[in-house]
Design an enzyme around this catalytic site. Structure first.
Site, short mmCIF file in Angstrom:
data_model
loop_
_atom_site.label_atom_id
_atom_site.label_comp_id
_atom_site.label_asym_id
_atom_site.label_seq_id
_atom_site.Cartn_x
_atom_site.Cartn_y
_atom_site.Cartn_z
N GLY A 239 0.70 2.44 -4.68
CA GLY A 239 -0.62 1.82 -4.77
C GLY A 239 -0.72 0.70 -5.77
O GLY A 239 -1.82 0.18 -6.00
N GLU A 273 6.47 5.48 -6.34
CA GLU A 273 6.57 5.28 -4.89
C GLU A 273 5.94 3.94 -4.49
O GLU A 273 4.99 3.91 -3.70
CB GLU A 273 5.85 6.42 -4.16
N PRO A 274 6.45 2.83 -5.02
CA PRO A 274 5.83 1.55 -4.67
C PRO A 274 6.15 1.13 -3.24
O PRO A 274 7.27 1.31 -2.77
CB PRO A 274 6.48 0.58 -5.67
N TYR A 316 -9.03 -3.23 7.24
CA TYR A 316 -9.40 -3.07 5.82
C TYR A 316 -10.21 -4.24 5.28
O TYR A 316 -10.38 -4.35 4.07
CB TYR A 316 -8.14 -2.97 4.95
N CYS A 355 -9.09 -9.55 23.31
CA CYS A 355 -10.49 -9.44 23.70
C CYS A 355 -11.23 -8.44 22.84
O CYS A 355 -11.63 -7.37 23.30
CB CYS A 355 -10.60 -9.01 25.16
N TYR A 384 2.63 -3.23 5.53
CA TYR A 384 1.64 -2.75 6.51
C TYR A 384 1.33 -3.85 7.54
O TYR A 384 0.20 -3.97 8.01
CB TYR A 384 0.37 -2.24 5.81
C1 LIG Z 1 1.27 4.89 1.22
C2 LIG Z 1 1.83 5.66 0.10
C3 LIG Z 1 2.57 5.02 -0.90
C4 LIG Z 1 2.76 3.53 -0.98
O1 LIG Z 1 1.56 2.87 -1.26
P1 LIG Z 1 1.56 1.29 -1.61
O2 LIG Z 1 0.15 0.92 -1.71
O3 LIG Z 1 2.24 0.60 -0.47
O4 LIG Z 1 2.32 1.12 -2.87
C5 LIG Z 1 3.16 5.82 -1.86
N1 LIG Z 1 3.01 7.17 -1.85
C6 LIG Z 1 2.29 7.80 -0.90
C7 LIG Z 1 2.16 9.27 -0.95
C8 LIG Z 1 1.68 7.07 0.10
O5 LIG Z 1 0.94 7.70 1.02
#
Ligand SMILES: *Cc1c(COP(=O)(O)O)cnc(C)c1O
Length: 425
Positions: A239, A273-274, A316, A355, A384
């Site tokens: 995130g 977890e980037p 979004y 459409c 994404y």
């Molecule tokens: C989607 C997700 C991420 C990656 O999020 P980003 O916004 O792309 O960094 C990491 N961990 C989990 C559990 C996710 O669902």
């Protein structure tokens, strides 16, 4: 930093003129920069070098196996959310002992496959899931490690569909319930519950939610340790923001400056977890202008990419900077931003051919004058983008190209009409 820059009015991906790619491969096409991806990854590595850190790139942001392979070679682990993503990582040569597996709805088949592969951690979202994992591990004669996903109840300034860290979401358990889960399942002999996972959402603009999240979670870890539970790792999820606009979000170093002091000397392995912070602005979507249409007071630029190729603006309300790939010197953008203005720009809507009223990339956007045939770049489309693409309207999925210095490689072919119906026979 990214390597999509104008030289003498022409957009280059690293040292390749993107017009050449569009001419050879056709449009729409996703174009990624290898050096940009690796630069982002290495900056995260460097920022957290003081801690024992495992970076698990989030496959769902951009899952092409060639991109996974180059990250695996750089030492990355992977954050997966399905059996399909596990398969991708294994095909790309990823190390299973660096895989974390999240997701609220893992099937028995997916759990068995991940047990078989020997992944690092199952990120557990509920008691029922943990019981299932314990049962399946017993059956398979395997042991496994798990992290409990805890919801620190942090309000996060992002789009309502991508907030996950507040109390009433389907993700994880709250802090009090986490205590009970450890009390009940903390020593089951099969699944070692030895880590905490948090993931707050996606697209944050400040480091505060992360700092506050860690401040809320550390007392939980202390308390669990006091009760005899061995907690070895803290997974902070993903995130981290990406620069959809120039210099609009904290850098990896900024996040680390807030987080490393809190986590130093805690005896915790840090997992990150980037996703989008690695790949978002390492990719663009190239699209050709089909028509210009004046509708009442509005001017529409109709392009050959649609919401099926890139759904983020529609889903979004996401902002993507859009600009022609060949412009006069005075129109070379000095930065990418929502309100970028310069003398001589025209206000337009950039829309796709589908459409649906939601098939747009930009509304009321100032662009240099665009004509039929002009090539446009939709920036920051690496995350994404392709992974959320569909064949809606029977539009074949676009190709993907990876640029490396002055060469480029087609890393995924454009789908054909035959591909569209191949599974219907
Ligand atoms: C989607 C997700 C991420 C990656 O999020 P980003 O916004 O792309 O960094 C990491 N961990 C989990 C559990 C996710 O669902």
């Amino acid at each position: 930093m990214d390597l999509f820059q104008y030289k003498k009015g022409l957009l280059f991906a690293e040292n390749v003129d993107v017009d050449t790619i569009a001419q050879q491969v056709g449009t729409p096409v996703y174009v990624y920069s290898k050096a940009t991806i690796l630069d982002h990854f290495k900056k995260i590595q460097a920022a957290y070098a003081q801690l024992d850190t495992l970076i698990c790139y989030s496959v769902k942001a951009c899952g092409n196996i060639h991109i996974l392979r180059l990250l695996a070679e750089a030492g990355s682990g992977f954050d997966i959310v399905s059996g399909g993503e596990l398969y991708r990582v294994m095909q790309a040569g990823g190390d299973p002992s660096k895989i974390v597996y999240a997701g609220v709805g893992k099937t028995d088949r997916e759990i068995k496959e991940a047990l078989e592969a020997g992944i690092a951690y199952f990120n557990i979202e509920s008691e029922a899931e943990l019981e299932t994992l314990i049962g399946l591990a017993k059956q398979a004669g395997k042991t496994a490690k798990a992290a409990l996903r805890v919801n620190p109840d942090i309000v996060y300034d992002t789009h309502k569909h991508i907030t996950t860290g507040v109390k009433e979401t389907k993700f994880g358990v709250d802090i009090e319930r986490a205590q009970r889960v450890f009390a009940q399942y903390g020593s089951n002999g099969v699944v070692d519950l030895c880590a905490i996972h948090i993931h707050l959402g996606s697209g944050g603009k400040t480091i505060d939610p992360y700092v506050n999240g860690v401040r809320k979670i550390l007392p939980l870890i202390d308390s669990l340790r006091d009760k005899g539970h061995r907690i070895e790792a803290l997974d902070l999820g993903g995130g981290y923001g990406a620069d959809y606009e120039t210099d609009s979000v904290p850098s990896a170093a900024d996040y680390a400056s807030g987080l490393v002091p809190l986590l130093k000397d805690k005896g915790l392995r840090l997992i990150l977890e980037p996703g989008k912070s690695i790949v978002a602005n390492a990719g663009i979507l190239l699209t050709r202008t089909l028509y210009i249409k004046q509708g009442g007071r509005k001017r529409f630029v109709i392009v050959d990419a649609g919401m099926n190729d890139l759904i983020r603006p529609c889903l979004y309300e996401a902002f993507h900077f859009i600009w022609p790939t060949a412009v006069e010197q005075r129109f070379v953008p000095q930065k990418r931003s929502k309100d970028y203005a310069a003398e001589g720009l025209e206000r337009v809507d950039v829309v796709g051919p589908i459409c649906e009223g939601t098939d747009f990339f930009a509304k009321d956007r100032l662009l240099p004058p665009v004509r039929r045939g002009d090539l446009l770049a939709i920036f920051t489309a690496g995350a994404y983008g392709y992974t959320m693409a569909s064949t809606y309207n029977a539009r074949p999925l676009p190709p993907e190209v990876l640029v490396d210095g002055d060469t480029f490689t087609l890393i995924r072919k454009r789908q054909t009409y035959e591909d569209l119906i191949a599974h219907e026979k």
